[in-house]
Design a protein around this motif. Structure first.
Motif, mmCIF file in Angstrom:
data_model
loop_
_atom_site.group_PDB
_atom_site.id
_atom_site.type_symbol
_atom_site.label_atom_id
_atom_site.label_comp_id
_atom_site.label_asym_id
_atom_site.label_seq_id
_atom_site.Cartn_x
_atom_site.Cartn_y
_atom_site.Cartn_z
ATOM 1 N N SER A 1 -7.235 -3.254 -0.381
ATOM 2 C CA SER A 1 -7.110 -5.080 -1.531
ATOM 3 C C SER A 1 -5.654 -5.592 -0.763
ATOM 4 C CB SER A 1 -7.756 -5.457 -2.104
ATOM 5 O OG SER A 1 -7.184 -3.940 -2.594
ATOM 6 N N THR A 2 -5.036 -5.747 -1.476
ATOM 7 C CA THR A 2 -4.418 -6.271 -2.350
ATOM 8 C C THR A 2 -3.365 -5.416 -3.857
ATOM 9 O OG1 THR A 2 -3.771 -8.318 -1.578
ATOM 10 C CG2 THR A 2 -2.372 -7.701 -3.601
ATOM 11 N N GLU A 3 -4.062 -5.077 -3.880
ATOM 12 C CA GLU A 3 -4.328 -3.881 -5.163
ATOM 13 C C GLU A 3 -3.657 -2.288 -4.571
ATOM 14 O OE1 GLU A 3 -3.104 -4.231 -8.052
ATOM 15 O OE2 GLU A 3 -3.939 -6.450 -8.245
ATOM 16 N N PHE A 4 -5.105 -2.185 -4.537
ATOM 17 C CA PHE A 4 -4.695 -0.896 -2.947
ATOM 18 C C PHE A 4 -3.926 -0.832 -2.377
ATOM 19 C CE2 PHE A 4 -5.371 1.185 1.157
ATOM 20 C CZ PHE A 4 -6.607 2.911 0.187
ATOM 21 N N ILE A 5 -3.304 -1.376 -1.482
ATOM 22 C CA ILE A 5 -2.006 -1.672 -0.748
ATOM 23 C C ILE A 5 -1.052 -1.505 -1.918
ATOM 24 C CG2 ILE A 5 0.008 -3.111 0.335
ATOM 25 C CD1 ILE A 5 -2.560 -4.602 1.967
ATOM 26 N N ILE A 6 -0.575 -1.909 -3.129
ATOM 27 C CA ILE A 6 -0.001 -1.989 -3.785
ATOM 28 C C ILE A 6 0.123 -0.299 -5.038
ATOM 29 C CG2 ILE A 6 1.329 -2.566 -6.141
ATOM 30 C CD1 ILE A 6 0.800 -4.912 -5.602
ATOM 31 N N SER A 7 -0.673 0.452 -5.324
ATOM 32 C CA SER A 7 -0.933 1.507 -5.439
ATOM 33 C C SER A 7 -0.585 2.073 -4.615
ATOM 34 C CB SER A 7 -2.701 1.950 -6.018
ATOM 35 O OG SER A 7 -3.682 1.707 -4.754
ATOM 36 N N THR A 8 -1.155 2.264 -2.813
ATOM 37 C CA THR A 8 -0.750 3.260 -1.826
ATOM 38 C C THR A 8 0.520 4.112 -1.923
ATOM 39 O OG1 THR A 8 -2.887 2.772 -1.191
ATOM 40 C CG2 THR A 8 -1.058 3.932 0.687
ATOM 41 N N ILE A 9 0.810 2.851 -1.630
ATOM 42 C CA ILE A 9 2.978 2.147 -2.055
ATOM 43 C C ILE A 9 3.724 3.333 -3.445
ATOM 44 C CG2 ILE A 9 4.887 1.284 -1.572
ATOM 45 C CD1 ILE A 9 3.486 1.471 1.101
ATOM 46 N N GLU A 10 2.852 3.219 -4.071
ATOM 47 C CA GLU A 10 3.491 3.638 -5.304
ATOM 48 C C GLU A 10 3.494 4.827 -5.390
ATOM 49 O OE1 GLU A 10 3.158 0.047 -8.684
ATOM 50 O OE2 GLU A 10 1.320 1.605 -8.646
ATOM 51 N N ALA A 11 2.275 6.001 -4.641
ATOM 52 C CA ALA A 11 1.950 6.832 -4.599
ATOM 53 C C ALA A 11 2.091 7.623 -3.303
ATOM 54 C CB ALA A 11 0.679 7.142 -5.015
ATOM 55 N N ALA A 12 3.102 6.778 -2.932
ATOM 56 C CA ALA A 12 3.124 7.821 -1.440
ATOM 57 C C ALA A 12 5.062 8.546 -1.842
ATOM 58 C CB ALA A 12 4.033 6.229 -0.356
ATOM 59 N N PRO A 13 4.857 9.567 -0.840
ATOM 60 C CA PRO A 13 6.058 9.874 -1.234
ATOM 61 C C PRO A 13 7.416 10.239 -0.373
ATOM 62 C CG PRO A 13 4.522 11.399 0.734
ATOM 63 C CD PRO A 13 3.914 9.951 0.353
ATOM 64 N N SER A 14 8.684 9.924 -1.320
ATOM 65 C CA SER A 14 9.818 9.477 -0.987
ATOM 66 C C SER A 14 9.900 10.274 1.063
ATOM 67 C CB SER A 14 10.737 10.327 -1.602
ATOM 68 O OG SER A 14 12.193 10.018 -1.881
ATOM 69 N N GLY A 15 10.334 9.011 1.556
ATOM 70 C CA GLY A 15 11.024 9.128 2.688
ATOM 71 C C GLY A 15 9.757 9.004 3.708
ATOM 72 N N SER A 16 8.748 8.745 3.442
ATOM 73 C CA SER A 16 7.799 7.816 4.018
ATOM 74 C C SER A 16 7.720 6.890 4.737
ATOM 75 C CB SER A 16 5.946 7.943 3.626
ATOM 76 O OG SER A 16 6.514 7.287 2.259
ATOM 77 N N ALA A 17 7.259 6.913 5.732
ATOM 78 C CA ALA A 17 7.333 5.075 6.426
ATOM 79 C C ALA A 17 6.380 4.532 6.766
ATOM 80 C CB ALA A 17 8.093 5.643 7.973
ATOM 81 N N TRP A 18 5.869 3.402 5.828
ATOM 82 C CA TRP A 18 5.130 2.354 6.310
ATOM 83 C C TRP A 18 5.819 1.030 7.274
ATOM 84 C CZ3 TRP A 18 0.738 4.360 3.780
ATOM 85 C CH2 TRP A 18 0.810 5.274 3.522
ATOM 86 N N ALA A 19 4.828 0.204 7.515
ATOM 87 C CA ALA A 19 4.233 -0.986 7.873
ATOM 88 C C ALA A 19 2.387 -1.523 7.509
ATOM 89 C CB ALA A 19 4.160 -1.260 9.693
ATOM 90 N N ILE A 20 3.137 -2.969 6.268
ATOM 91 C CA ILE A 20 2.456 -3.440 5.748
ATOM 92 C C ILE A 20 1.592 -4.602 6.329
ATOM 93 C CG2 ILE A 20 1.950 -3.665 3.777
ATOM 94 C CD1 ILE A 20 3.978 -1.880 2.530
ATOM 95 N N GLY A 21 0.621 -5.056 6.770
ATOM 96 C CA GLY A 21 -0.149 -6.596 6.947
ATOM 97 C C GLY A 21 -0.280 -7.096 6.306
ATOM 98 N N THR A 22 0.558 -8.061 5.462
ATOM 99 C CA THR A 22 -0.170 -9.386 4.254
ATOM 100 C C THR A 22 1.228 -9.805 3.984
ATOM 101 O OG1 THR A 22 -1.403 -8.926 2.467
ATOM 102 C CG2 THR A 22 0.558 -7.538 2.534
ATOM 103 N N GLU A 23 0.583 -10.819 2.968
ATOM 104 C CA GLU A 23 1.416 -11.556 3.285
ATOM 105 C C GLU A 23 3.366 -11.167 2.739
ATOM 106 O OE1 GLU A 23 4.067 -15.228 1.372
ATOM 107 O OE2 GLU A 23 3.723 -13.255 0.340
#
Length: 394
Positions: free
Chosen positions: A292-314
């Motif tokens: 969910s959107t909240e899951f996406i937000i919390s995942t990015i917040e907890a992700a380590p510095s330097g990590s790379a992400w491509a996000i499929g949402t608005e």
């Protein structure tokens, strides 16, 4: 955050001829036309004080959410409003079905206001009450209606939620869809022929949950197309199916494609693909994380510095996450889709107009759900809330 360095079409620099009308992106959103709007919004909020409570959905523009008292997904925001009974005015910066949910959950003395009445939801509009009633009649004619539990996604109108309330059905969010579907199958487990679920309006969330969470097969799912005679399926197919998916989708999440994931993995070493479960099944299968959107937000917040992400949402949310986490590489998972066109109807001029009208004693764009519809919609919502120990975030 940009896709300029990727093998994709940068924002405003290309056209995808297959793009749905209304989702072409000409570039970043323009600045507010009136430089005094920010000051006017601040002044109006100060005059109203505790009488007004402003809700801002995660997909709203930055120029709007800066004035939100709380941010979140649709149902969380509706519950936040219900937790503020002393606020006379609930200004919902979101879309129509969200404001309806807030009106259902708040007291009659509170006025829920949608700054722009044109802020609807294309997904919610894909399941109209008359269409759902015709589908239910077809289920009865096929002799399976007594086996079926209707489940509607939160992204649906109040009268669709009320339909579920009247027919012993339930509402779900993207966070609790698995728990809700398990509950629904349990309700009719002793039915001759086995339990079935009619899931609407988003076929992708229904399919992803049924197959990837409940272990059903794709063959267990069929799609009901409300624009085809008999839904485009036979009575035999209705009798054989376990999940009847409504032919609906999110115009933003439905656009993400598996080939873009392949391109991003080739371009960005170690990139993690993070998508919403409203995405197509093929996209979800290729993603690293889905939630969910909240899951996406919390995942990015907890992700380590330097990590790379491509996000499929608005895109508004993706850009906001990128700005908040400059130590992480964050890209948007699409070539051309930009902002949710209906979410972006709530702009600063509309918000200022709504707030200043309240200051002048005029309630504009009030969203009211009639008592009968509200009663049955709340029944369906309460069945969801009664599920033990499950999150109700979207």
């Amino acid at each position: 955050m940009t896709t300029v360095d990727l093998p994709l079409l940068p924002l405003g620099r290309g056209t995808d001829l297959n793009s749905e009308r209304g989702v072409e992106c000409p570039g970043d959103l323009p600045a507010a036309s009136d430089p005094d709007l920010v000051e006017r919004a601040l002044a109006a909020k100060e005059k109203l004080g505790e009488r007004v409570f402003v809700l801002g959905h995660h997909y709203q523009r930055d120029e709007v959410v800066q004035f939100a008292d709380v941010m979140g997904d649709s149902f969380k925001l509706a519950r936040d409003a219900a937790a503020r009974p002393d606020a006379e005015y609930i200004v919902f910066c979101g879309v129509h079905f969200m404001a309806e949910s807030a009106d259902i959950l708040t007291s009659p003395s509170q006025a829920v206001i949608l700054p722009d009445l044109a802020a609807g939801c294309s997904m919610a509009d894909m399941a109209r009450l008359g269409q759902v009633e015709k589908a239910w009649e077809a289920l009865a004619e096929a002799g399976v209606a007594e086996q079926v539990v209707p489940v509607t996604y939160m992204n649906s109108s109040a009268d669709i939620k009320a339909f579920c309330g009247r027919h012993d059905g339930v509402v779900c969010t993207s966070s609790n869809a698995q728990a809700v579907l398990e509950w629904a199958f349990d309700q009719k487990a002793d039915s001759e022929g086995g339990a079935k679920v009619l899931f609407f309006p988003d076929q992708h969330l229904g399919r992803n949950t049924a197959v990837l969470k409940l272990g059903l097969s794709l063959d267990d799912c069929i799609v009901w197309d409300p624009h085809q005679p008999g839904g485009g399926v036979s009575a035999e197919e209705l009798r054989a199916a376990k999940v009847i998916l409504w032919k609906g989708h999110c115009s933003v999440h439905g656009r993400f494609s598996p080939d873009t994931i392949d391109e991003l993995r080739a371009e960005i070493p170690g990139v993690q693909i993070l998508v919403h479960p409203e995405c197509q099944h093929e996209v979800v299968l290729k993603a690293d994380l889905v939630g969910s959107t909240e899951f996406i937000i919390s995942t990015i917040e907890a992700a380590p510095s330097g990590s790379a992400w491509a996000i499929g949402t608005e895109l508004n949310l993706v850009k906001r996450l990128a700005a908040a986490h400059p130590d992480k590489r964050i890209a948007f998972l699409d070539r051309t889709v930009c902002y949710c066109s209906t979410m972006n109807r709530i702009d600063l001029p509309h918000l200022v107009w709504a707030l200043e009208s309240l200051v002048d004693g005029q309630v504009v764009n009030r969203i009211e759900v009639d008592p009968d519809t509200a009663h049955y919609a709340e029944l369906a919502l309460q069945r969801m809330l009664d599920l033990p120990g499950k999150t109700q975030d979207d």
